[in-house]
Design an enzyme around this catalytic site. Sequence first.
Site, PDB file in Angstrom:
ATOM      1  N   HIS A  54     -36.414 -30.530  12.733  1.00 29.30           N
ATOM      2  CA  HIS A  54     -35.935 -31.973  12.608  1.00 29.30           C
ATOM      3  C   HIS A  54     -37.039 -33.025  12.490  1.00 29.30           C
ATOM      4  O   HIS A  54     -37.020 -33.922  12.469  1.00 29.30           O
ATOM      5  CB  HIS A  54     -35.204 -32.370  13.960  1.00 29.30           C
ATOM      6  CG  HIS A  54     -36.305 -32.482  15.081  1.00 29.30           C
ATOM      7  ND1 HIS A  54     -35.999 -31.591  16.331  1.00 29.30           N
ATOM      8  CD2 HIS A  54     -37.050 -33.113  15.618  1.00 29.30           C
ATOM      9  CE1 HIS A  54     -36.827 -31.677  17.163  1.00 29.30           C
ATOM     10  NE2 HIS A  54     -37.379 -32.686  16.858  1.00 29.30           N
ATOM     11  N   ASP A 104     -42.011 -29.241  19.363  1.00 30.64           N
ATOM     12  CA  ASP A 104     -41.591 -29.425  17.952  1.00 30.64           C
ATOM     13  C   ASP A 104     -42.099 -28.344  17.276  1.00 30.64           C
ATOM     14  O   ASP A 104     -43.524 -28.064  17.155  1.00 30.64           O
ATOM     15  CB  ASP A 104     -42.091 -30.472  17.486  1.00 30.64           C
ATOM     16  CG  ASP A 104     -41.250 -31.713  17.865  1.00 30.64           C
ATOM     17  OD1 ASP A 104     -40.244 -31.739  18.123  1.00 30.64           O
ATOM     18  OD2 ASP A 104     -41.987 -32.954  18.411  1.00 30.64           O
ATOM     19  N   ASP A 126     -33.787 -34.235  20.468  1.00 26.71           N
ATOM     20  CA  ASP A 126     -34.595 -35.319  19.511  1.00 26.71           C
ATOM     21  C   ASP A 126     -34.309 -35.174  18.128  1.00 26.71           C
ATOM     22  O   ASP A 126     -35.163 -35.636  17.218  1.00 26.71           O
ATOM     23  CB  ASP A 126     -35.931 -34.475  19.730  1.00 26.71           C
ATOM     24  CG  ASP A 126     -37.006 -35.527  19.294  1.00 26.71           C
ATOM     25  OD1 ASP A 126     -36.785 -36.803  19.375  1.00 26.71           O
ATOM     26  OD2 ASP A 126     -38.241 -35.043  18.954  1.00 26.71           O
ATOM     27  N   HIS A 158     -39.806 -29.282  25.635  1.00 34.17           N
ATOM     28  CA  HIS A 158     -39.679 -29.401  23.984  1.00 34.17           C
ATOM     29  C   HIS A 158     -41.019 -29.310  23.108  1.00 34.17           C
ATOM     30  O   HIS A 158     -41.954 -30.066  23.393  1.00 34.17           O
ATOM     31  CB  HIS A 158     -38.961 -30.979  23.862  1.00 34.17           C
ATOM     32  CG  HIS A 158     -38.647 -31.290  22.358  1.00 34.17           C
ATOM     33  ND1 HIS A 158     -37.418 -30.635  21.985  1.00 34.17           N
ATOM     34  CD2 HIS A 158     -39.211 -31.974  21.340  1.00 34.17           C
ATOM     35  CE1 HIS A 158     -37.461 -31.020  20.557  1.00 34.17           C
ATOM     36  NE2 HIS A 158     -38.742 -31.870  20.512  1.00 34.17           N
TER      37      HIS A 158
END
Length: 1086
Positions: free
Chosen positions: A613, A293, A403, A291
């Site tokens: 997000h 970001d 997430d 993951h």
Amino acid sequence: MGGESVAQRAPKSDYPLRAPKPVGQMISGIYKERIAQFYAGGQWEHNNLRAMMNEGVVSGEPHVKLSVWDAPDQTRPTFDDAVSHEFKETSVGSWFGPSWTTHWFKVVLKVPEDLLDKHLLELHWDGNNEGLVWTEDGNPLQGLTGGGERVEWILPESFRDGREHTIYIEMACNGMFGNAAGGDAIQPPDPNKYFQLSRAEIVAVNPDARQLYIDIWIIGDAAREFPSDSWEQHKALNICNKIIDTFELGNKDSLKACRTIAEDYLGPNVNSAKVYDTGKEALVFGIGHCHIDSCWLWPFAETKRKVARSWSNQCDLMDRYPELNFACSQAQQYKWLKQLYPYVFERVKKKVAEGRFHPIGGSWVEHDTNMPSGESLVRQFLYGQRFYEGNFGKRCQTFWLPDTFGYSSQLPQLCRLSGMTRFFTQKLSWNNINKFPHTTFNWISLDGSQVICHMPPTETYTADAHFGDVKRSMSQHKSLDQDATSLLVFGKGDGGGGPTWEHIEKLRRCRGIADTVGLLPRVHMGNSVDDFFDALERKASSLTTWYGELYFEFHRGTYTTQANNKRNNRKSEIVLRDVELLAALTSLKNKSYKYPKKDIDDMWESVLLCQFHDCLPGSSIEMCYDDSNKIYAELFETAGRILKDISKALGVSEVKSTTIDNGIALNTLPWHRKALVDISANEAAVACGTGPLLNLRAFKTSDKSPTVTLHKSSEGVFILENNQLKVEVKAGCITSLFDKSTEREVIPKGQKANQYVIFDDKPLYWQAWDVEVYHLDTREELSCGETKAHEEKDHRVSVVTETKISNKSHIETIITLSAAIDGEQSYVEITSKVVWHETMRFLKVEFPVDVRNTEASYETQFGVVKRPTHYNTSWDMAKFEVCCHKFADLSEHGYGVSILNDSKYGFATVGSLMRLSLLRSPKAPDANADMGTHHIRWAILPHGGSLGPTTVRKAYEFNNPLKLLSMSSDDNSSVARSILTAAEPPVYLTPNSDQSLVLDTIKRGEDDEDISHGDLPAKDGRSVVLRIYESLGGRGRGTVATTWNVDKVTKTNLLEDDLEEVSLKDGKFAIDLRPFEVATYKLHLA
């Protein structure tokens, strides 16, 4: 004969007659603690397993020569640029910085003769920050994490020749989680952080010692975590202690003996992927994941490098571990990789073709789903799926969003319309009030569409592949009645990295334990996420169901934090809608005008990126919002240029003032509009009609019968009145709002609407993210100054009030009432200018209304979601702050009140009190979040009947005011005149259509031959795509009419694949939509 005795022969036994010595029971706790000591650092590391980990270590010249070039400022130069500069000698122990700078190292390696034949040679590099290894000719190979994690790079066989070999290492002066000061990662970055290069050495690793380390780590976990009343736990404890007793410092043969002992618990096959080939049924399916970001505690630019570092790592691991399957989402990150690191992108493509590297998710980024508009969610899927199909030859089946801070009720429908039947997340495990009750279930959208949802029982998307992670995959599974399988998603994440060799080695041993000893759930590697969901789909009918939104009981402050960023999001969505509509109409009306597809794609990709997000919710560092401000500024500049080009092609121009005869109004909404438009500083006209360009009519008023009035009833008290509403304002608050048409008072007696309130806002930890329920106990009303007359025109009146918040902050509020237009519901408009310099305080505005209902309605994407107005249960109370889009509504039978807004998303309705959230002031991770001046608009819209089309349309109109244009003097004005004089607009819903139907989007087809742009081939012909949805939750029937020469009409999915042909007759076709259905139609032009 009798009486004689016969000697009995005893069975032969080695059991001794007498006990040779006392034997005590194993003291379990002490023997457990002993295990960690066997591989611990500190005082034991020179006398335990650690002392035998390496067979040789060399550093410094002549074996490791170091030189460095420091990139200027915060630039991130390319390889070619970097190596063109002069490098200066440096050494281990040197410091590099400050934060966010880049330093390129030239590393010349020469393996000493005594290490050439060692089994495993690695470069161990630890700059205590992130890095990337490059070949001498400029190919990125592998990422480095630093701080003791992922510091090794395996030397190629070609380096074993005793000669010098050169590599480069790009050092990024940030950690995996940015540059926060101290030990708290979410604090604002320290701009002056420096990093020490602590290791740069060639290491000959002892493979047996390294493997034994993993063996005893996992068996030790079994000894610690298996139940103490199980034989499996006791055996694990015995095996560990036997290994420790067998180990001899300096004796390599003892390592092999220890590993043989470990096989008694792990089985014989843990050294390879053969451990998974037993044919036994597995319940836990491991999938590597990373993951990243797209921004968070670091800027977008650093993410681009994180992608290259992380995915290079995975390609390397796949070459060494055939069982590794790796899934990663976000088409944007693949595009960055393709543009900036083509060598790595080709490696990824090769692994994708092998079925090992799995692009997943189907969306452009892992976006927020609360605040983006419905059309933005569509474009996340449209742009994401098109990128995957264009670059990898297939679309995604699984929406991957682990997430994000809550999940919109329309996502299942949009997923199905984008070719995805599955959904993966885990964030609801973070709920801080109620525990979500399911692991695997069918999630049902507002329209009844469903997807299979799986939330891993490990409750993480960054598992370290520990023994406990495998164990929890069963012990925390909440859907065992329906299905016992689960995904184990492992790998370093958030800041990137992905799986490590340790993760994969640990899972091999977990599988070995399950097959050899048992008790641990059997984990399997080698399958994909789609394989996992394929099996679930066969059981779908037996799975439990969850209807509506997946509300996240945490991070509720993200509906409000970073107000300017949220305002830019709303405005960009609106301008893109306008651009696409007007460009489509113009490209078909004026042959000399070409639809600007590339510009539109670029703008959409910018909007979609900023909906990531941690960006749109407001939970990133200040640098990210500096970036997003620039992105939005470029977008608005591009949109402005396109709109000027369109105006020129239509023969019109935007003006500040004009005359009724020469003026027209630009309308981008699909229904009949009738509204006031300012044509000068003091004059207004009435724009009326349907279509993109509306004629102006005179606004009729007189001194004898004014259409709107303002008078002062007493000191500081004003009455604003039109034909529909009478408003009393005192000290900035509305003390009375009387609806003349229904003869009903909206504000309860003695209460005040438009009352500013402020709260202490100190969450438990996550400042930018959270507002906790206890903040409601700190409510404080703000006292306003004297209200004064502000504006008194024939068509509009207003009053202004100053409100002091503190010595640093204040509000200027203008309350406006415009003349009522026949057939149009009037509303009270409030415009505020807030100068905001607070610390951990939350500003809201309240509207008590004389309406009663146990549920309030909030606009969401393509529909409405209802939420409780009471606190009956903890599930109800958890929704003390919720997300809405352009309106929130509280209605009872026969009457209701809607609150409209132009840029806000946080709301609450408690009993009969409606409350719009305005501004927060957290200090982490952005110390300056929301500081400055804000311009905010909202409105109070009373209405007869329950929630209906009036609110939906007025909310659109509030966000899409008419724009004043004038005719050009050139030849192109004939185009505008033809639009104005046309009997009907180019495409529209006929007046007899249900008013709950909204024609939300008009655009050109993605693959039209005259405009196609991107990775997919163009298709013959031209088309126009329409998106229509039912907005209120009932059957929506209507007719679409068009004046274009249309050959046929097809209903499509969101990706514009034709699904079925629709009957077309005389330029019209009928539509029939389910409640809250989103329908897409393609008009194939002749």
